[in-house]
Design a protein around this motif. Sequence first.
Motif, PDB file in Angstrom:
ATOM      1  N   ASP A  20      -7.591   4.873   9.997  1.00 19.25           N
ATOM      2  CA  ASP A  20      -8.237   4.749   8.572  1.00 19.25           C
ATOM      3  C   ASP A  20      -7.338   3.502   8.133  1.00 19.25           C
ATOM      4  O   ASP A  20      -6.387   3.116   7.545  1.00 19.25           O
ATOM      5  CB  ASP A  20      -7.947   5.703   7.610  1.00 19.25           C
ATOM      6  N   HIS A  21      -8.222   2.233   8.522  1.00 17.65           N
ATOM      7  CA  HIS A  21      -7.767   0.955   8.263  1.00 17.65           C
ATOM      8  C   HIS A  21      -7.339   0.370   7.010  1.00 17.65           C
ATOM      9  O   HIS A  21      -6.586  -0.267   6.535  1.00 17.65           O
ATOM     10  CB  HIS A  21      -8.368  -0.264   9.348  1.00 17.65           C
ATOM     11  N   ARG A  22      -8.483   0.837   6.139  1.00 15.06           N
ATOM     12  CA  ARG A  22      -8.387   0.616   4.418  1.00 15.06           C
ATOM     13  C   ARG A  22      -7.120   1.363   3.886  1.00 15.06           C
ATOM     14  O   ARG A  22      -6.248   0.571   3.214  1.00 15.06           O
ATOM     15  CB  ARG A  22      -9.548   0.930   4.053  1.00 15.06           C
ATOM     16  N   ARG A  23      -6.859   2.429   4.355  1.00 17.03           N
ATOM     17  CA  ARG A  23      -5.627   3.415   3.674  1.00 17.03           C
ATOM     18  C   ARG A  23      -4.382   2.718   4.297  1.00 17.03           C
ATOM     19  O   ARG A  23      -3.534   2.502   3.680  1.00 17.03           O
ATOM     20  CB  ARG A  23      -5.956   4.730   3.855  1.00 17.03           C
ATOM     21  N   THR A  24      -4.530   2.426   5.732  1.00 16.88           N
ATOM     22  CA  THR A  24      -3.164   1.686   6.300  1.00 16.88           C
ATOM     23  C   THR A  24      -2.879   0.395   5.626  1.00 16.88           C
ATOM     24  O   THR A  24      -1.790   0.114   5.492  1.00 16.88           O
ATOM     25  CB  THR A  24      -3.672   1.508   7.578  1.00 16.88           C
ATOM     26  N   ALA A  25      -3.961  -0.555   5.351  1.00 15.67           N
ATOM     27  CA  ALA A  25      -3.582  -1.678   4.684  1.00 15.67           C
ATOM     28  C   ALA A  25      -3.238  -1.623   3.217  1.00 15.67           C
ATOM     29  O   ALA A  25      -2.419  -2.342   2.678  1.00 15.67           O
ATOM     30  CB  ALA A  25      -4.713  -2.635   4.678  1.00 15.67           C
ATOM     31  N   GLU A  26      -3.446  -0.448   2.600  1.00 14.43           N
ATOM     32  CA  GLU A  26      -2.774  -0.280   1.191  1.00 14.43           C
ATOM     33  C   GLU A  26      -1.422  -0.163   1.109  1.00 14.43           C
ATOM     34  O   GLU A  26      -0.944  -0.044  -0.030  1.00 14.43           O
ATOM     35  CB  GLU A  26      -3.507   1.251   0.453  1.00 14.43           C
ATOM     36  N   LEU A  27      -0.699   0.301   2.365  1.00 15.17           N
ATOM     37  CA  LEU A  27       0.482   0.519   2.561  1.00 15.17           C
ATOM     38  C   LEU A  27       1.399  -1.109   2.178  1.00 15.17           C
ATOM     39  O   LEU A  27       2.500  -1.031   2.349  1.00 15.17           O
ATOM     40  CB  LEU A  27       1.007   1.283   3.638  1.00 15.17           C
ATOM     41  N   PHE A  28       0.713  -2.091   2.454  1.00 10.10           N
ATOM     42  CA  PHE A  28       1.428  -3.376   2.639  1.00 10.10           C
ATOM     43  C   PHE A  28       1.261  -4.200   1.278  1.00 10.10           C
ATOM     44  O   PHE A  28       0.205  -4.093   0.282  1.00 10.10           O
ATOM     45  CB  PHE A  28       0.412  -4.227   3.568  1.00 10.10           C
TER      46      PHE A  28
END
Length: 140
Positions: A20-28
Amino acid sequence: MSRDTRDVVEELLRRLAEGDHRRTAELFAEPVDWQLAWPAEGYAAVPWIRPRSSRSDVADHFRSLEACHVRESNGTSVARILVDGIHAVVFGEIAQTVKASGTAYTSPFALHLTIEDGLITRYHIYEDSLTVARALTAQA
């Protein structure tokens, strides 16, 4: 603080595994201090190796990785996570297969992360980028 750092790292690894690339990016955080080991200016055969700084860049990075590889053949593994305050280092092995050629490759990696206020502010990954580049330029 070490527990918070470990929690974020473990969540990052979980989201990466889910794809889940969008959710992964939310961690940054924005901006993020992003670095791949080589080459710093990018390499055409390896489209994900390029400068990044935003969440949309992060999501694009992981989408580019997925687009070039056979998802079902991903055997990337984590051997150890070391945490020291806001810093974490993840050691493991990348194991991927290139979609275009069917070429499989492996590379050890180390990922240095910094977590501040629950977000990843540093993402520096060190891998055998030459092996990756050779796998992506191999002919089927």
